[in-house]
Scaffold this motif. Structure first.
Motif: not given
Length: 178
Positions: A63, A75, A110-111
């Motif tokens: 992150s 993150s 990936y967020k």
């Protein structure tokens, strides 16, 4: 003959379990904070005093929180599977040097991004180890070694990486032999 070959290998074989655990945190004034956690358990089989075969399965969480101009938080969660062969080429007392030849596959989410990033590669990584007892060995890999990997995403993103990195990062782990 095949039974005799398997019996000969089994006579010298030894199963071991262990792995690596890592945590990194950094903070830059006005720029942000980076954190990364990695766990990579593995199981291996010593064929003889020179060769091992093993399988490592890893998870990494990373992150980054940007503070300057507040861009936001990034993150990622990555899962990796890595079978490898280890060749031990120098031994001095309880110390030995080795090189791992690995095939790696990883997928990273990936967020906020719909598609996962995937990668496939090969790597040759040097390391050193110290046997503190007949059952316990401490291990350290020295950087990423010589590597090639191909990264891709579903939307036609492709990237090839080739490199040699020695001492760009040192990882530590331990193994327990049965």
């Amino acid at each position: 003959m095949a039974v005799m070959a398997v019996a000969a290998l089994s006579a010298n074989a030894q199963v071991w379990v262990g792995g690596e655990l890592g945590f990194t945190s950094s903070h830059t004034n006005g720029a942000g904070t980076d954190k990364m956690f990695t766990i990579q358990p593995e199981v291996g089989y010593s064929l003889n005093d020179k060769f091992d075969v093993a399988l490592a399965i890893g998870y990494t969480y990373a992150s980054e929180k940007s503070l300057k101009n507040y861009i936001g938080t990034f993150s990622a969660n990555e899962f990796e599977i890595k079978p490898y062969v280890r060749y031990k080429f120098v031994k001095a007392g309880n110390f030995f040097a080795f090189v791992d030849g690995a095939i790696e596959y990883a997928t990273c989410h990936y967020k906020g991004i719909k598609n996962n990033e995937n990668s496939f590669g090969v790597a040759i990584t040097p390391g050193v180890a110290y046997s503190i007892s007949p059952k316990v060995t401490l291990v350290s890999h020295l950087g990423e070694g010589l590597y090639y990997n191909h990264q891709w995403m579903k939307d036609n993103y492709h990237k090839n990486n080739v490199g040699f990195r020695l001492f760009n990062g040192i990882s530590f782990g331990a193994y327990y032999s049965f």
